[in-house]
Design an enzyme around this catalytic site. Structure first.
Site, PDB file in Angstrom:
ATOM      1  CG  ASP A  56      51.460  35.810  41.050  1.00 52.50           C
ATOM      2  OD1 ASP A  56      50.946  36.808  41.577  1.00 52.50           O
ATOM      3  OD2 ASP A  56      51.104  35.359  39.944  1.00 52.50           O
ATOM      4  CB  THR A  89      45.764  35.360  41.747  1.00 57.98           C
ATOM      5  OG1 THR A  89      47.027  35.432  42.405  1.00 57.98           O
ATOM      6  CG2 THR A  89      45.751  36.358  40.616  1.00 57.98           C
ATOM      7  CB  THR A  90      46.519  33.602  46.773  1.00 60.42           C
ATOM      8  OG1 THR A  90      47.711  33.769  46.013  1.00 60.42           O
ATOM      9  CG2 THR A  90      46.638  32.379  47.628  1.00 60.42           C
ATOM     10  CG  ASP A 381      50.843  40.818  41.562  1.00 64.59           C
ATOM     11  OD1 ASP A 381      50.628  40.648  40.352  1.00 64.59           O
ATOM     12  OD2 ASP A 381      50.807  39.910  42.405  1.00 64.59           O
TER      13      ASP A 381
HETATM   14  P1  ADP Z   1      46.765  37.415  46.755  1.00 59.16           P
HETATM   15  O1  ADP Z   1      47.309  36.581  45.645  1.00 59.16           O
HETATM   16  O2  ADP Z   1      45.357  37.063  47.062  1.00 59.16           O
HETATM   17  O3  ADP Z   1      46.971  38.861  46.558  1.00 59.16           O
HETATM   18  P2  ADP Z   1      48.718  37.642  48.843  1.00 59.16           P
HETATM   19  O4  ADP Z   1      49.688  36.579  49.242  1.00 59.16           O
HETATM   20  O5  ADP Z   1      49.249  38.813  48.125  1.00 59.16           O
HETATM   21  O6  ADP Z   1      47.566  36.933  48.045  1.00 59.16           O
HETATM   22  O7  ADP Z   1      47.987  38.113  50.192  1.00 59.16           O
HETATM   23  C1  ADP Z   1      47.028  39.130  50.165  1.00 59.16           C
HETATM   24  C2  ADP Z   1      46.404  39.293  51.538  1.00 59.16           C
HETATM   25  O8  ADP Z   1      47.395  39.651  52.503  1.00 59.16           O
HETATM   26  C3  ADP Z   1      45.374  40.413  51.547  1.00 59.16           C
HETATM   27  O9  ADP Z   1      44.238  39.990  52.214  1.00 59.16           O
HETATM   28  C4  ADP Z   1      46.082  41.532  52.284  1.00 59.16           C
HETATM   29  O10 ADP Z   1      45.187  42.405  52.942  1.00 59.16           O
HETATM   30  C5  ADP Z   1      46.912  40.742  53.256  1.00 59.16           C
HETATM   31  N1  ADP Z   1      48.035  41.505  53.826  1.00 59.16           N
HETATM   32  C6  ADP Z   1      48.955  42.257  53.186  1.00 59.16           C
HETATM   33  N2  ADP Z   1      49.820  42.815  54.058  1.00 59.16           N
HETATM   34  C7  ADP Z   1      49.440  42.406  55.296  1.00 59.16           C
HETATM   35  C8  ADP Z   1      49.916  42.635  56.635  1.00 59.16           C
HETATM   36  N3  ADP Z   1      50.967  43.394  56.875  1.00 59.16           N
HETATM   37  N4  ADP Z   1      49.264  42.018  57.653  1.00 59.16           N
HETATM   38  C9  ADP Z   1      48.211  41.219  57.417  1.00 59.16           C
HETATM   39  N5  ADP Z   1      47.705  40.974  56.194  1.00 59.16           N
HETATM   40  C10 ADP Z   1      48.306  41.558  55.142  1.00 59.16           C
HETATM   41 MG    MG Z   2      48.738  39.920  46.452  1.00 63.02          MG
END
Ligand code: ADP
Ligand code: MG
Length: 514
Positions: A56, A89-90, A381
């Site tokens: 996270d 957040t990332t 989240d």
């Molecule tokens: P954040 O802290 O920004 O939420 P995450 O590690 O949760 O970071 O990653 C979020 C990103 O991953 C988003 O852009 C989301 O659309 C993408 N994402 C989620 N599931 C998938 C998937 N199955 N394939 C590709 N991208 C995905």
């Molecule tokens: Mg996320």
């Protein structure tokens, strides 16, 4: 003339700018590898040896103990993102870092900071319009909400449990606390309890609190409970005996004991006769009283924490009563079921089906403390994004597709912008590419090839994301695969990243007191 103390440190001009930009970029770099479904985790160890394992963004940045003031501003981006929408957040930190990297190049090309700031703000406006165009036309129903929950949890330490069944629990929880006025997100709490596999995670239709029954012989479970919530010590107040009796004979001692016994019995009988079958009190309960009440079939919890007492009150509709003689039936709260359950070292009280509020608890199980902690963050989240999506009714394609479309719209608009500001607007679009590029890198794809392919697909009129589906990675329409994010998460990420980056770029003088 010296106006600053000798000890203060001052950095000016380009030096100040580049040191701030470098610090900001370093922060973004630190969380980059955790982005997306194949993002890695970080293990953070504090000075006391305490370990946190997480994916996270906000948690990582907060645990990192960052000192540099400009870097601290990126931590605030992640914090405000967490606060406002609960996810992304990332993404926000990585975009902010790339906006700074692009700004550095612009400064090298002699574009003035104020021009960069203006260009970035203008581009952010275009980005918001572009996001609106990406919003799905389909209604946000339970299926879509589950997809939103699942997309936010993939890549998190969801243990042995598939994100799918967790997503179902999350959506059920949010639906439970929704009424005509909207979603009451605060009525959903997450309670973690180690000792079982994460598959045992369940939705409790009520509240779960860390409280133990006052006596082993008490019933473990009471149905259709009438609940009294007291701030009363149920026992003989210490000092009573000394004050009222000067004991100098056996007779008087027996008298004192009798008096005490009858006081205790009085309390117990008053309570038993009041009709309450479950009692929570924030104070002590005398062993004799609890054993008497146990025989009467009353379930009593003593030394209840103040915040737990407040939760019980709001869930059951009870009135907190400060003196036993004031207790009336109208003060009782009600619940379908109250039960006391032991989990190894911990005892928990479950108050289910409270009469006053639609509180629900996601009861998270996991093998170890680290597992349940990360699950708690992932579920937190997911609860946030589902409630955000349900409240606004707006979702956009994930997997980088929205960023590709937004960057494209900004580049087209840049052509019509005069002067050097055009360069800044174009740079903003380039900075947004960091999301699909990073998703590519983190899934072992070539970032440049991926970007080219995504743009080509987008130009061909398709939604184009880099989708991770089990073991395969493909470029396709994220909606087809259920990879969806709430539109507000994207909006907030772009806005907060722009704010922080432009604030940092404008600084040309850093004066630090000793
Ligand atoms: P954040 O802290 O920004 O939420 P995450 O590690 O949760 O970071 O990653 C979020 C990103 O991953 C988003 O852009 C989301 O659309 C993408 N994402 C989620 N599931 C998938 C998937 N199955 N394939 C590709 N991208 C995905
Ligand atoms: Mg996320």
């Amino acid at each position: 003339m010296f106006i600053l103390s000798e000890d203060s440190q001052r950095t000016q001009g380009r030096d100040a700018q580049s040191s701030n930009i470098m610090a900001g970029k370093a922060v973004a770099e630190a969380v980059r590898t955790t982005l997306g479904p194949r993002g890695m985790d970080k293990m953070l160890v504090d000075s006391g040896g305490e370990v946190v394992i997480t994916n996270d963004g906000a948690t990582i940045l907060n645990e990192m103990d960052i000192e540099h003031p400009a870097a601290q501003m990126l931590v605030e981006v992640a914090d405000s993102q967490e606060e406002e929408v609960g996810d992304g957040t990332t993404t926000a930190a990585v975009i902010a870092g790339n906006l700074l990297a692009e700004a550095e190049d612009l400064i090298e090309q002699d574009v003035h900071a104020t021009t960069i700031v203006e260009g970035y703000h203008e581009a952010a406006e275009i980005a918001l319009e572009a996001i609106a165009e990406q919003v799905s036309q389909d209604a946000v129903d339970d299926d879509v909400l589950k997809q939103v929950a699942e997309s936010s949890m993939t890549g998190k330490g969801t243990g042995g449990l598939t994100a799918e069944s967790l997503a179902e629990t999350v959506v059920e929880a949010i639906r439970h606390v929704e009424d005509d006025e909207g979603v009451h997100r605060d009525n959903v709490t997450v309670h973690t309890q180690i000792g079982a596999s994460s598959n045992a995670t369940e939705l409790v239709p009520g509240i779960v609190i860390d409280e133990e029954a006052a006596h082993d012989a008490m019933p473990k479970e009471v149905e259709d409970a009438s609940i009294a919530v007291l701030d009363v010590e149920l026992g003989v107040r210490t000092g009573d005996i000394d004050a009222e009796y000067a004991i100098d004979s056996i007779d008087q001692l027996n008298q004192a004991i009798d008096a005490e016994e009858s006081e205790v019995r009085g309390y117990a009988e008053t309570l038993a006769e009041s009709g309450a079958d479950v009692v929570f009190t924030t104070d002590d309960v005398d062993e004799r009283i609890s054993s008497f009440l146990a025989k009467e079939g009353v379930l009593v919890f003593d030394n209840v924490g103040s915040s737990d007492a407040r939760q019980i009150v709001s869930a059951t509709g009870a009135n907190r009563v400060g003196a036993l003689e004031d207790l009336e039936e109208s003060d009782f709260g009600a619940a379908d079921r109250v039960r006391s359950q032991n989990y190894g070292d911990d005892d928990l009280a479950f108050v289910e089906g409270g009469a006053a509020a639609e509180a629900v608890t996601v009861f998270v199980r996991g093998g170890t403390e680290h597992v349940v902690d990360e699950l708690e963050r992932a579920i937190g989240d997911a609860l946030d994004v589902v409630s955000t999506a349900l409240d606004s009714g707006e979702v956009v394609p994930g997997a980088g597709a929205t960023e590709i479309a937004v960057a494209d719209k900004i580049r087209s608009a840049a052509a019509g912008i005069e002067g050097r500001k055009q360069l800044a607007v174009t740079s903003f679009a380039d900075a947004l590419d960091v999301v699909p590029r990073t998703l590519a890198t983190n899934t072992g794809q070539d970032p440049i090839d991926t970007l080219v392919d995504l743009r080509a697909a987008h130009e061909g009129g398709e939604r184009a994301g880099l989708i991770t589906d089990g073991e395969t990675v493909t470029i396709d329409d994220p909606f087809e695969y259920g990879v969806v994010d709430p539109a507000d998460v994207k909006r907030e990420a772009i806005q907060s990243a722009t704010e922080a980056a432009t604030m940092i770029v404008r600084i040309d003088d850093v004066i630090a007191a000793e």
